[in-house]
Design an enzyme around this catalytic site. Structure first.
Site, mmCIF file in Angstrom:
data_model
loop_
_atom_site.group_PDB
_atom_site.id
_atom_site.type_symbol
_atom_site.label_atom_id
_atom_site.label_comp_id
_atom_site.label_asym_id
_atom_site.label_seq_id
_atom_site.Cartn_x
_atom_site.Cartn_y
_atom_site.Cartn_z
ATOM 1 N N HIS A 74 0.980 -1.326 -0.016
ATOM 2 C CA HIS A 74 0.109 0.018 0.002
ATOM 3 C C HIS A 74 0.916 1.344 0.024
ATOM 4 C CE1 HIS A 74 0.534 -0.742 4.314
ATOM 5 N NE2 HIS A 74 0.520 0.598 4.253
ATOM 6 N N ASP A 195 0.706 -8.039 11.170
ATOM 7 C CA ASP A 195 1.089 -6.355 11.571
ATOM 8 C C ASP A 195 0.628 -6.676 13.093
ATOM 9 O OD1 ASP A 195 0.699 -3.794 12.230
ATOM 10 O OD2 ASP A 195 -1.213 -3.639 11.072
ATOM 11 N N HIS A 367 -5.045 0.295 12.126
ATOM 12 C CA HIS A 367 -4.277 -1.083 12.718
ATOM 13 C C HIS A 367 -5.111 -1.794 13.432
ATOM 14 C CE1 HIS A 367 -0.291 0.269 10.837
ATOM 15 N NE2 HIS A 367 -0.731 1.123 11.162
#
EC number: 3.1.-.-
Length: 554
Positions: A74, A195, A367
């Site tokens: 991204h 992540d 996130h």
């Protein structure tokens, strides 16, 4: 087409573990190398004068003929900011979604790189290589066109989630490929890299749709100008501000070169919709009443607080904060920047602004929190797990979540940069280390500032500098002029005349002694001056300034 058998898989990070940003992960399938992301990290406090930090890719440069592809997940700088540096050293095809490639291309153009092979992919694309098939799955993040990557091998899939959250009511048309994630998990995931940014936060990350309502409500109730500070790449947040402006009859003036660049690209590609006659030039704001204005701003690297800090101190060239303004801080503080963030908020209050940043939900993270991270683990059902993108405590918290959903400690690897995990016949084990490190960018210089320069800058910032200037005659064996001592950042000269006079006498004595004993080697003379003067000054002041002798010969 079936991919060939892979004897050995190696997975490691050149950046993005033990830190926030600088994401770069490498997957080796026998001799084939695949690189995922090429990000920057913004400097820590002790990196004085440094603009950005990028990964050391010397390992890849030495093996560039084996690199099959670079994949970009991204368009955030933490994932694409180092791409120009990488492509200056390595020739390899780059794959990414439409918006990601457009933002990467803008970075490349700034660095004068134009002959790159950029290949656009979609979330349903498949890229075939000799030993792998690479597929993608759509994720929700704070920038459109974000994808996770799955490298399918004969031993199973290596999956990298990149940055993600699971928003059940996302703003706009973006949706996560939940079905595809589950399908990848059913087919068999050998190793998941996921992540870890919010692994310490319980529950779920808030929805961007709720943020849109909060921002609209703040703008509706504001009586004066509204300043909105956000990350330049947070296109979702920018769209929400534009829609609110249209709804309540306000004009939006955009401040910041990076913000202009990102918005231009997003509008051109259809990822950002500009309502008719909503945006104006910052130079035209004096034509409108305060209650008709929204100022959308960000900082030099797309970081929102630097521009706000200048506006609060009345030091911005275009617009400054005044009594009655409302400031919406639609951004979370980056780890390591908490002190600067707090000082900027304080300065905004001093300037008379009504600051909205904690008490209202005007920003949510891009996130996922703990429940979303557990959902990803359950969807992918990996045989092995590597928590990435986070400081060590975040990786550790993510490892604990994995244990909670049934992935044992023996199958979870908390890696540091350069540490290799090797897979043979579907079994993982530590596989040694590869070279890694930081390349520091200072202005136009890439890698020309190292630890020694940083050490010198640190010394200068702590105890200042003393420059000793003296002119000698070798033939006459005497001092022609000086010694003269110039002090900067060490002591206030007018109040320390006695100290500097004594220091001057010490230098003169050392030089005369060396001249009389025929010790005419300049390096030895300078070393003696530094040693004696440093010892004297420390005894008197308990400080250690940098001492720089300058000897001229006539």
């Amino acid at each position: 087409m079936r991919t060939k058998q892979v004897e050995k898989i190696r997975v490691f990070s050149l950046g993005g573990v033990g830190e926030i940003g600088k994401n770069m992960y490498v997957v080796e399938l026998d001799d084939d190398i695949f690189v995922i992301d090429a990000g920057v990290m913004f400097p820590e406090d002790e990196m004085l004068g440094i603009d950005k930090v990028i990964p050391d890719i010397s390992y890849l440069v030495e093996r560039q003929d084996r690199i099959k592809a670079i994949f970009l997940t991204h368009g955030h700088e933490e994932h694409i900011g180092a791409i120009a540096y990488v492509l200056k050293k390595i020739s390899a095809p780059v794959y990414g979604t439409k918006l990601t490639l457009a933002l990467a291309e803008a970075i490349l153009k700034e660095q004068g790189i134009t002959n790159t092979k950029l290949h656009e992919i979609r979330s349903d694309s498949e890229v075939l290589f000799d030993k792998a098939k690479v597929t993608f799955f759509r994720t929700i993040h704070s920038i459109p066109d974000s994808v996770g990557i799955s490298i399918h091998t004969s031993q199973g899939a290596i999956v990298y989630t990149s940055d993600f959250k699971f928003d059940q009511t996302p703003y706009g048309k973006n949706r996560a490929d939940l079905g595809k994630m589950a399908q990848i998990g059913e087919q068999g995931v050998l190793c998941l890299l996921s992540d870890s940014t919010n692994a310490e936060r319980p529950g779920y990350t808030g929805s961007d749709t709720l943020v849109a309502q909060e921002i609209a409500d703040v703008i509706y109730n504001a009586r004066g100008r509204v300043f909105v500070a956000c990350y330049a790449s947070n296109i979702t947040r920018i769209q929400q501000v534009l829609h609110a402006a249209k709804t309540y009859g306000r004009k939006v003036a955009v401040v910041g070169k990076t913000l202009h660049k990102v918005m231009d690209i997003a509008v051109r590609l259809g990822y950002l919709h500009l309502p008719d006659k909503v945006t104006i030039s910052i130079h035209d704001i004096d034509r409108y009443d305060d209650k008709e204005l929204i100022i959308l701003t960000t900082g030099g690297h797309g970081e929102p607080m630097s521009a706000l800090a200048r506006m609060a101190k009345q030091a911005h060239k275009q617009v400054n904060i005044k009594e009655g303004d409302t400031v919406i801080v639609a951004a979370s503080v980056m780890p390591g920047y908490e002190l600067g963030f707090a000082k900027t908020i304080d300065a905004l209050y001093r300037a008379g602004a009504n600051v909205i940043y904690r008490e209202r939900k005007v920003h949510v993270s891009g996130h996922g929190c703990q429940e979303e991270l557990k959902l990803m683990l359950n969807l992918m059902k990996p045989k092995y797990f590597i928590p990435v993108h986070g400081e060590y405590r975040m990786q550790k918290a993510h490892a604990n979540l994995a244990k909670a959903v049934g992935i044992s400690e023996e199958r979870t690897f908390l890696i540091d940069k350069g540490e290799v995990i090797e897979f043979r016949n579907g079994v993982a084990r530590p596989g040694g280390k590869v070279p890694y490190g930081n390349i520091l960018i200072d202005g136009l210089g890439i890698g020309d500032v190292g630890n020694i320069v940083l050490r010198d800058r640190r010394l200068l910032s702590q105890d200042g500098i003393l420059i000793v200037v003296v002119t000698l005659s070798k033939e006459a064996k005497k001092i022609i002029a000086g010694p003269e001592i110039i002090s900067r950042g060490f002591v206030y000269v007018r109040e320390s005349e006695t100290l500097l006079e004594e220091a001057t006498k010490i230098v003169a004595a050392i030089i005369n002694q060396c001249l009389q004993t025929y010790m005419m080697e300049w390096s030895s003379l300078k070393s003696n001056i530094r040693e004696a003067l440093g010892q004297f000054l420390f005894e008197k002041t308990k400080r250690k300034p940098m001492i720089l002798p300058i000897i001229m010969e006539v």
